[in-house]
Design a protein around this motif. Structure first.
Motif, PDB file in Angstrom:
ATOM      1  N   LEU A  42       0.836  -1.211   0.000  1.00  0.00           N
ATOM      2  CA  LEU A  42       0.000   0.000   0.000  1.00  0.00           C
ATOM      3  C   LEU A  42       0.865   1.254   0.000  1.00  0.00           C
ATOM      4  CD1 LEU A  42      -2.835  -1.020   2.483  1.00  0.00           C
ATOM      5  CD2 LEU A  42      -3.049  -0.636   0.022  1.00  0.00           C
ATOM      6  N   GLN A  43       1.942   1.231   0.768  1.00  0.00           N
ATOM      7  CA  GLN A  43       2.847   2.378   0.809  1.00  0.00           C
ATOM      8  C   GLN A  43       3.521   2.588  -0.544  1.00  0.00           C
ATOM      9  OE1 GLN A  43       2.805   4.185   3.516  1.00  0.00           O
ATOM     10  NE2 GLN A  43       4.233   5.698   2.770  1.00  0.00           N
ATOM     11  N   MET A  44       3.912   1.486  -1.196  1.00  0.00           N
ATOM     12  CA  MET A  44       4.532   1.585  -2.520  1.00  0.00           C
ATOM     13  C   MET A  44       3.549   2.145  -3.541  1.00  0.00           C
ATOM     14  SD  MET A  44       6.580  -2.043  -2.257  1.00  0.00           S
ATOM     15  CE  MET A  44       6.549  -2.367  -3.991  1.00  0.00           C
ATOM     16  N   GLU A  45       2.290   1.725  -3.457  1.00  0.00           N
ATOM     17  CA  GLU A  45       1.281   2.240  -4.386  1.00  0.00           C
ATOM     18  C   GLU A  45       1.031   3.728  -4.146  1.00  0.00           C
ATOM     19  OE1 GLU A  45      -1.868  -0.519  -3.679  1.00  0.00           O
ATOM     20  OE2 GLU A  45      -0.917  -2.063  -4.916  1.00  0.00           O
ATOM     21  N   THR A  46       1.032   4.145  -2.887  1.00  0.00           N
ATOM     22  CA  THR A  46       0.857   5.559  -2.563  1.00  0.00           C
ATOM     23  C   THR A  46       2.025   6.371  -3.122  1.00  0.00           C
ATOM     24  OG1 THR A  46      -0.382   5.044  -0.564  1.00  0.00           O
ATOM     25  CG2 THR A  46       0.622   7.226  -0.673  1.00  0.00           C
ATOM     26  N   ALA A  47       3.236   5.876  -2.921  1.00  0.00           N
ATOM     27  CA  ALA A  47       4.424   6.569  -3.450  1.00  0.00           C
ATOM     28  C   ALA A  47       4.382   6.638  -4.975  1.00  0.00           C
ATOM     29  CB  ALA A  47       5.693   5.863  -2.981  1.00  0.00           C
ATOM     30  N   ALA A  48       3.945   5.554  -5.615  1.00  0.00           N
ATOM     31  CA  ALA A  48       3.855   5.539  -7.077  1.00  0.00           C
ATOM     32  C   ALA A  48       2.836   6.571  -7.560  1.00  0.00           C
ATOM     33  CB  ALA A  48       3.484   4.138  -7.569  1.00  0.00           C
ATOM     34  N   ALA A  49       1.719   6.693  -6.856  1.00  0.00           N
ATOM     35  CA  ALA A  49       0.698   7.673  -7.231  1.00  0.00           C
ATOM     36  C   ALA A  49       1.248   9.095  -7.091  1.00  0.00           C
ATOM     37  CB  ALA A  49      -0.551   7.492  -6.371  1.00  0.00           C
ATOM     38  N   ILE A  50       1.995   9.342  -6.045  1.00  0.00           N
ATOM     39  CA  ILE A  50       2.602  10.668  -5.850  1.00  0.00           C
ATOM     40  C   ILE A  50       3.578  10.967  -6.985  1.00  0.00           C
ATOM     41  CG2 ILE A  50       4.194  11.986  -4.378  1.00  0.00           C
ATOM     42  CD1 ILE A  50       2.810  10.515  -1.970  1.00  0.00           C
ATOM     43  N   MET A  51       4.408   9.992  -7.337  1.00  0.00           N
ATOM     44  CA  MET A  51       5.363  10.201  -8.432  1.00  0.00           C
ATOM     45  C   MET A  51       4.641  10.444  -9.757  1.00  0.00           C
ATOM     46  SD  MET A  51       8.329  10.353  -7.179  1.00  0.00           S
ATOM     47  CE  MET A  51       9.217  10.388  -8.726  1.00  0.00           C
ATOM     48  N   ARG A  52       3.558   9.717 -10.023  1.00  0.00           N
ATOM     49  CA  ARG A  52       2.782   9.947 -11.258  1.00  0.00           C
ATOM     50  C   ARG A  52       2.226  11.362 -11.281  1.00  0.00           C
ATOM     51  NH1 ARG A  52       1.188   4.688 -10.433  1.00  0.00           N
ATOM     52  NH2 ARG A  52      -0.714   5.318  -9.371  1.00  0.00           N
ATOM     53  N   THR A  53       1.716  11.821 -10.149  1.00  0.00           N
ATOM     54  CA  THR A  53       1.164  13.174 -10.066  1.00  0.00           C
ATOM     55  C   THR A  53       2.251  14.211 -10.335  1.00  0.00           C
ATOM     56  OG1 THR A  53      -0.525  12.474  -8.491  1.00  0.00           O
ATOM     57  CG2 THR A  53      -0.008  14.826  -8.553  1.00  0.00           C
ATOM     58  N   ILE A  54       3.408  14.032  -9.722  1.00  0.00           N
ATOM     59  CA  ILE A  54       4.520  14.963  -9.942  1.00  0.00           C
ATOM     60  C   ILE A  54       4.902  14.994 -11.415  1.00  0.00           C
ATOM     61  CG2 ILE A  54       6.986  15.341  -9.499  1.00  0.00           C
ATOM     62  CD1 ILE A  54       6.420  14.292  -6.617  1.00  0.00           C
ATOM     63  N   ARG A  55       5.022  13.811 -12.050  1.00  0.00           N
ATOM     64  CA  ARG A  55       5.376  13.763 -13.477  1.00  0.00           C
ATOM     65  C   ARG A  55       4.306  14.422 -14.336  1.00  0.00           C
ATOM     66  NH1 ARG A  55       7.697   8.580 -12.133  1.00  0.00           N
ATOM     67  NH2 ARG A  55       5.736   7.567 -12.593  1.00  0.00           N
ATOM     68  N   ASN A  56       3.030  14.157 -14.039  1.00  0.00           N
ATOM     69  CA  ASN A  56       1.944  14.727 -14.847  1.00  0.00           C
ATOM     70  C   ASN A  56       1.881  16.248 -14.710  1.00  0.00           C
ATOM     71  OD1 ASN A  56       1.222  12.218 -15.813  1.00  0.00           O
ATOM     72  ND2 ASN A  56      -0.332  11.892 -14.243  1.00  0.00           N
TER      73      ASN A  56
END
Length: 117
Positions: free
Chosen positions: A52-66
């Protein structure tokens, strides 16, 4: 993934990785499991909390990239986008299947030998 593989992939000493894994295990993010290919070795596997923590971090990184892409649309590629692209294609996945994290709603995978019971 074994601690020795994490050390090699991260460029850190095995002792440093061992301490980090100890801390992550104590916090409930990973667990050590016997490696079916080698009974002497242990696999470092993410727990449900870790996934769950990895998925949260991945979502944050996607948002930053977008956000970065939208802000820089039509301009030269910003250095942060080049860094993100290099990071996302070169990092080893703790899930064992791909470098890029799954999109929200995709099935989580803990990696070979780390199947959830």
């Amino acid at each position: 993934m074994r601690a020795s593989e994490l050390a090699r992939a991260s460029g850190r000493h095995k002792q440093v990785i061992g301490s980090l894994v100890d801390d992550l295990e104590r916090l409930g993010y990973v667990e050590r499991k016997a490696d079916p290919a080698d009974r002497r070795a242990k696999l470092i596997c993410p727990t449900e909390r870790g996934l769950l923590q990895m998925e949260t971090a991945a979502a944050i990184m996607r948002t930053i990239r977008n956000v970065t892409r939208r802000r820089w649309a039509g301009r030269n590629t910003p250095p942060s986008s080049r860094l993100c692209a290099a990071w996302s294609t070169s990092n080893a996945s703790p899930r064992g299947e791909r470098a890029n994290p799954p999109a929200r709603g995709e099935a989580a995978h803990a990696g070979p030998g780390c199947a959830r019971s």
